[in-house]
Design an enzyme around this catalytic site. Structure first.
Site, PDB file in Angstrom:
ATOM      1  N   ARG A  86      22.070  43.881  35.752  1.00 48.78           N
ATOM      2  CA  ARG A  86      22.177  42.427  35.594  1.00 48.78           C
ATOM      3  C   ARG A  86      20.797  41.781  35.485  1.00 48.78           C
ATOM      4  O   ARG A  86      20.593  40.866  34.703  1.00 48.78           O
ATOM      5  CB  ARG A  86      22.967  41.796  36.741  1.00 48.78           C
ATOM      6  CG  ARG A  86      24.454  42.136  36.682  1.00 48.78           C
ATOM      7  CD  ARG A  86      25.194  41.537  37.841  1.00 48.78           C
ATOM      8  NE  ARG A  86      24.663  42.103  39.084  1.00 48.78           N
ATOM      9  CZ  ARG A  86      24.902  41.609  40.288  1.00 48.78           C
ATOM     10  NH1 ARG A  86      25.653  40.532  40.436  1.00 48.78           N
ATOM     11  NH2 ARG A  86      24.409  42.180  41.360  1.00 48.78           N
ATOM     12  N   ASN A 106      29.198  40.925  37.848  1.00 41.71           N
ATOM     13  CA  ASN A 106      29.913  42.184  38.041  1.00 41.71           C
ATOM     14  C   ASN A 106      31.408  41.896  38.057  1.00 41.71           C
ATOM     15  O   ASN A 106      31.857  40.932  38.678  1.00 41.71           O
ATOM     16  CB  ASN A 106      29.535  42.841  39.365  1.00 41.71           C
ATOM     17  CG  ASN A 106      28.180  43.515  39.322  1.00 41.71           C
ATOM     18  OD1 ASN A 106      27.674  43.852  38.260  1.00 41.71           O
ATOM     19  ND2 ASN A 106      27.600  43.724  40.485  1.00 41.71           N
TER      20      ASN A 106
END
Length: 97
Positions: free
Chosen positions: A18, A36
């Protein structure tokens, strides 16, 4: 304005993926969010005024670019699904918790 929703499969959670996405998005002047998903995938909303920037963004997160834009060491992308979509405009690019 071009907008896409991206779902990335593979070893992409718990490996700095990320943060890598944020770095690349900011470098390419892309706005949006990354998060997520419960199924182990990573979701991304991305928007840009330039289609080429979104194409390059997708290519980089697939792992197709070399040089300084390499995936995190332990990340392994197996599949990227990018589809045009609609969402409210973003003013930055960050992680959604």
């Amino acid at each position: 304005m071009f907008k896409i929703k991206v779902v990335v499969s593979g070893r992409v959670q718990g490996v700095g993926f990320r943060y890598f996405v944020i770095m690349i998005a900011r470098e390419l002047d892309i706005l949006g969010r990354v998060w997520n998903n419960d199924d182990g995938t990573v979701g991304i909303y991305a928007q840009s005024n330039q289609r080429e920037n979104l194409d390059q963004f997708i290519s980089i997160i697939r792992g197709e670019k070399s040089g300084k834009r390499k995936l995190p060491m332990f990340a392994k992308v197996s599949y990227v699904d990018a589809t045009p979509t609609h969402f409210e405009d973003f003013t930055d690019f960050n992680i959604k918790y």
